[in-house]
Design an enzyme around this catalytic site. Sequence first.
Site, mmCIF file in Angstrom:
data_model
loop_
_atom_site.group_PDB
_atom_site.id
_atom_site.type_symbol
_atom_site.label_atom_id
_atom_site.label_comp_id
_atom_site.label_asym_id
_atom_site.label_seq_id
_atom_site.Cartn_x
_atom_site.Cartn_y
_atom_site.Cartn_z
ATOM 1 C CB SER A 44 19.803 76.634 50.185
ATOM 2 O OG SER A 44 18.839 77.396 49.528
ATOM 3 C CE LYS A 52 17.926 79.564 51.539
ATOM 4 N NZ LYS A 52 16.861 78.754 50.915
ATOM 5 C CE1 TYR A 61 17.864 83.348 50.494
ATOM 6 C CE2 TYR A 61 17.002 84.025 48.352
ATOM 7 C CZ TYR A 61 17.240 83.039 49.288
ATOM 8 O OH TYR A 61 16.881 81.735 49.026
ATOM 9 C CE1 TYR A 74 15.288 74.542 50.881
ATOM 10 C CE2 TYR A 74 16.266 72.977 49.361
ATOM 11 C CZ TYR A 74 16.283 74.206 49.993
ATOM 12 O OH TYR A 74 17.282 75.078 49.737
ATOM 13 C CB VAL A 118 19.307 74.759 43.787
ATOM 14 C CG1 VAL A 118 17.982 74.474 44.467
ATOM 15 C CG2 VAL A 118 19.620 76.245 43.819
HETATM 16 N N1 GLU Z 1 19.024 81.092 45.409
HETATM 17 C C1 GLU Z 1 18.080 80.005 45.450
HETATM 18 C C2 GLU Z 1 16.703 80.577 45.464
HETATM 19 O O1 GLU Z 1 16.459 81.467 46.234
HETATM 20 C C3 GLU Z 1 18.354 79.124 46.629
HETATM 21 C C4 GLU Z 1 17.569 77.881 46.590
HETATM 22 C C5 GLU Z 1 18.299 76.665 47.105
HETATM 23 O O2 GLU Z 1 19.518 76.543 47.084
HETATM 24 O O3 GLU Z 1 17.585 75.765 47.537
HETATM 25 O O4 GLU Z 1 15.857 80.180 44.689
#
Ligand code: GLU
Length: 306
Positions: free
Chosen positions: A61, A64, A188, A240, A258
């Site tokens: 993430s 992003k 994505y 988050y 993650v």
């Molecule tokens: N590829 C992960 C998902 O979409 C990203 C989540 C993350 O890094 O928080 O579940």
Amino acid sequence: MQQLLEEITQQLAFETERGKVADYIPQLAEVDPGQFGISLATVEGERFSAGAAATPFSIQSISKVFTLTLGLGKLGDGLWTNVGREPSGDPFNSIVQLEHENGKPRNPFINAGAIAVVDAIMMGHEPRETLAEILSFVRYITDDQSVYFDHLVAASEMAHKDRNASLAHFMKAFGRLRHDVDKVLGTYFHQCAIAMSCEQLACAGLFLASNGVNRPANLRVVSPQRARRINSLMMMCGHYDASGEFAFRVGLPGKSGVGGGILAIAPGRGSLAVWSPGLDEYGNSLLGARALEMFVQRTGWSVFGH
Ligand code: GLU
């Protein structure tokens, strides 16, 4: 600085409580939780690293932040039509808010929001073209052509896509996505599967620490106003439903993934990347956040001072 990064690394090496690696796909579940790396790139052009700072990991993430930057570059404020900028207070993959809020994700850093950003960036192009654009942007700000997509991670994400596919279909039902859901998801998942080391990531974040200018190349990536806004979003939404906790403990704009990485920006000073694969209950790197907390306590580099 070098001594400080080494001290932090040594201190955390003895830590037995290291969190739990992400286990929703085998490629992440198999990563050794004993690893730790930290890297700092300063706005003056210095570089400091300790531990496994040259080891590439799945940035997940953290990507992003880069697609948001790209999306704002392409669409300007038009990007905010289909994605908000408020903290969600919900887990990264939550669907509940979407129904109450007409399929408009709260912010670009939860999964739904990042999927909406990818859809916006595609602008009628095929995933392969959009991915080439994302990768060349990340390579440009990293000043390193070796940054790559880990295709095994991307394929595994696709094979376990149900949750993210639900988010995407839900948004599409509200008219928030323009492109075919599988194409958006494929893009994505590749974006999340970018592999980078702490050294590369710290360099990539530098434009956010220096009013939008990428210092090594001395080229403007975004305007100062845009850099400030991206930093604000990272501060409010980058971790988050634990974004408040991260701001409380560290006080820097930050984005976690993650894969166990965190990119943190000390505006006017430098860009920090940490990596430790074990996660806390919210999906954020346990020792990564601890390392950043130790760092700001020693340097006073939090945006709120000591
Ligand atoms: N590829 C992960 C998902 O979409 C990203 C989540 C993350 O890094 O928080 O579940």
